[in-house]
Motif scaffolding. Structure first.
Motif, PDB file in Angstrom:
ATOM      1  N   THR A  40       0.845  -1.198   0.000  1.00 48.34           N
ATOM      2  CA  THR A  40       0.000   0.000   0.000  1.00 48.34           C
ATOM      3  C   THR A  40       0.879   1.246   0.000  1.00 48.34           C
ATOM      4  O   THR A  40       2.053   1.201   0.388  1.00 48.34           O
ATOM      5  CB  THR A  40      -0.916   0.032   1.228  1.00 48.34           C
ATOM      6  OG1 THR A  40      -0.118   0.157   2.405  1.00 48.34           O
ATOM      7  CG2 THR A  40      -1.752  -1.241   1.316  1.00 48.34           C
ATOM      8  N   GLU A  41       0.303   2.363  -0.382  1.00 44.68           N
ATOM      9  CA  GLU A  41       1.071   3.602  -0.482  1.00 44.68           C
ATOM     10  C   GLU A  41       1.615   4.044   0.873  1.00 44.68           C
ATOM     11  O   GLU A  41       2.761   4.464   0.982  1.00 44.68           O
ATOM     12  CB  GLU A  41       0.201   4.701  -1.091  1.00 44.68           C
ATOM     13  CG  GLU A  41       0.962   5.983  -1.367  1.00 44.68           C
ATOM     14  CD  GLU A  41       0.109   7.023  -2.067  1.00 44.68           C
ATOM     15  OE1 GLU A  41       0.564   8.193  -2.157  1.00 44.68           O
ATOM     16  OE2 GLU A  41      -0.996   6.670  -2.524  1.00 44.68           O
ATOM     17  N   ASP A  50       4.514   1.824   1.846  1.00 40.53           N
ATOM     18  CA  ASP A  50       5.693   2.124   1.038  1.00 40.53           C
ATOM     19  C   ASP A  50       6.344   3.445   1.448  1.00 40.53           C
ATOM     20  O   ASP A  50       7.569   3.582   1.405  1.00 40.53           O
ATOM     21  CB  ASP A  50       5.324   2.163  -0.440  1.00 40.53           C
ATOM     22  CG  ASP A  50       5.256   0.771  -1.051  1.00 40.53           C
ATOM     23  OD1 ASP A  50       5.413  -0.216  -0.298  1.00 40.53           O
ATOM     24  OD2 ASP A  50       5.053   0.652  -2.275  1.00 40.53           O
ATOM     25  N   ASP A  51       5.534   4.406   1.862  1.00 40.51           N
ATOM     26  CA  ASP A  51       6.096   5.666   2.358  1.00 40.51           C
ATOM     27  C   ASP A  51       6.912   5.431   3.620  1.00 40.51           C
ATOM     28  O   ASP A  51       8.009   5.984   3.794  1.00 40.51           O
ATOM     29  CB  ASP A  51       4.976   6.676   2.644  1.00 40.51           C
ATOM     30  CG  ASP A  51       4.360   7.229   1.367  1.00 40.51           C
ATOM     31  OD1 ASP A  51       4.994   7.087   0.303  1.00 40.51           O
ATOM     32  OD2 ASP A  51       3.249   7.790   1.445  1.00 40.51           O
TER      33      ASP A  51
END
Length: 396
Positions: free
Chosen positions: A149-150, A153-154
């Motif tokens: 998921t974003e 990943d961040d």
């Protein structure tokens, strides 16, 4: 069972698993079921997930996660609080990959708890002797990377680049890097931070990112790996060698060949291991060069691997020279490899016979076993000169 289609292998495996009482055999059977990645293994794996043996449970949970089906989620949820760390994080990681918000929230909270205070941010672990906390951080990193998921990943981007407050979390970083590498290899896209990290000022970041790239195997990463093959950090160069081995292309072999001149024997060992994974004329040529390395363990490794390639040009000749090496371990391994030269009997047999008089027991043993193996092969070889075989028998 490797030669069978998954559906053909399934029935005998399930039957054997139900009848087997030896734990280690059952573990291997469940591992095989998990490796099939067939939807038809679901029920058998669910049953194995309730086994009393931790190893069997881990393999079953891993196999269910590989199926990637929502129907396996209830069984996975039963193990998110398992006492065994491997089982627990395998279940959490599999659920996160399936989009389970509860599992993802658990993983995110555990990651943030590692840097919740300044005191925690200053150390890689609060444990001084027990490494359990570090291992859990590693498993946490691997599991998080499976989510894709974003927001995850961040977070992983900050972890990989050592940004505050994550700069001391070395083991979490290694786990995250491995997880991202495995995610790419299983069909996902390559996280750009893995490649970018090879150029980072922090050596620990470069080590982690190069480690993660070992699991990728994409040809497009060779250029970045080539640059990193001259890194000042030993562990980076070693990881790069293994990453190149997983790629296996001719340009990867060329970098590995040059690495056989690295100043560190550890890097040369890693390069030799990597070349052993690549079956090509170029890698064989490089391994023949490794037979001349000044480090005896590299010569042994090269001689051992060349035993799988005795039909290729110049290999038997190279092993014959290695059979006269100053180190007895190299001689013994070269002779063991020559015993597999069934297509080059007339060249290999005299070398083995000569070695029967070697001063070292282990070399003489390898020579005798090699002569026996090749004479057995000679009995079924219509192309071999009978008079030559009789001469060898007399000498032996």
């Amino acid at each position: 069972l490797e030669a069978l289609a998954p559906d053909e292998a399934l029935a005998p495996l399930v039957t054997a698993l139900g009848q087997e009482t030896y734990v280690e055999a059952r573990r291997r059977m469940v591992q095989a079921l998990a490796a099939l990645r067939s939807p038809q293994t679901e029920e058998a794996l669910k049953g194995a997930a309730a086994d009393a043996d931790e190893g069997i449970v881990l393999s079953a949970i891993r196999g269910l996660g590989r199926l990637g089906k929502p129907s396996v989620m209830p069984v996975l949820r039963e193990h998110v609080k398992d006492e065994n760390l491997d089982v627990r994080y395998e279940a959490l990681g599999s659920l996160a990959a399936l989009g389970d918000e509860e599992a993802l929230g658990t993983l995110m909270r555990r990651a943030r708890a590692l840097v919740a205070t300044r005191d925690l941010q200053r150390v890689d672990s609060t444990e001084v002797i027990d490494v359990g906390d570090r291992y859990e951080q590693y498993l946490l990193g691997v599991a998080l990377a499976r989510a894709g998921t974003e927001r995850v990943d961040d977070l992983l981007r900050d972890v990989l680049h050592g940004d505050k407050p994550w700069h001391r979390k070395v083991v979490l970083r290694l786990g995250a890097a491995e997880g991202l590498g495995r995610r790419a290899a299983s069909g996902g896209s390559l996280h750009p931070e893995l490649l970018d990290g090879l150029q980072h000022d922090d050596a620990e970041v470069r080590v982690a990112c190069s480690y993660g790239l070992r699991f990728v195997g994409f040809p497009e990463i060779v250029r970045a790996l080539k640059r990193a093959s001259s890194d000042s950090q030993l562990d980076v160069r070693m990881n790069v060698m293994r990453a190149l081995g997983s790629v296996g292309t001719p340009d990867a072999v060329e970098v590995l060949r040059k690495a056989l001149r690295d100043r560190s024997p550890d890097v040369r060992v890693a390069a030799t291991h990597a070349l052993a994974e690549i079956l090509s004329p170029e890698s064989t040529e490089a391994l023949l060069r490794a037979l001349k390395d000044k480090k005896y363990v590299i010569r042994v490794l090269a001689a051992r691997e060349l035993g799988r390639r005795t039909a290729q040009p110049d290999v038997v000749e190279g092993l014959a020279k290695a059979a006269g090496d100053a180190d007895y371990g190299v001689r013994a391994q070269a002779l063991a490899s020559l015993s597999r030269a069934r297509t080059r009997l007339e060249k290999a047999l005299p070398v083995l016979v000569d070695a029967i008089d070697d001063r070292e027991d282990v070399v003489r043993t390898s020579a005798c076993l090699g002569v026996s193996a090749l004479l057995e092969a000679a009995d079924v070889s219509p192309e071999l000169d009978t008079a030559f075989v009789e001469e060898v028998v007399d000498l032996a």
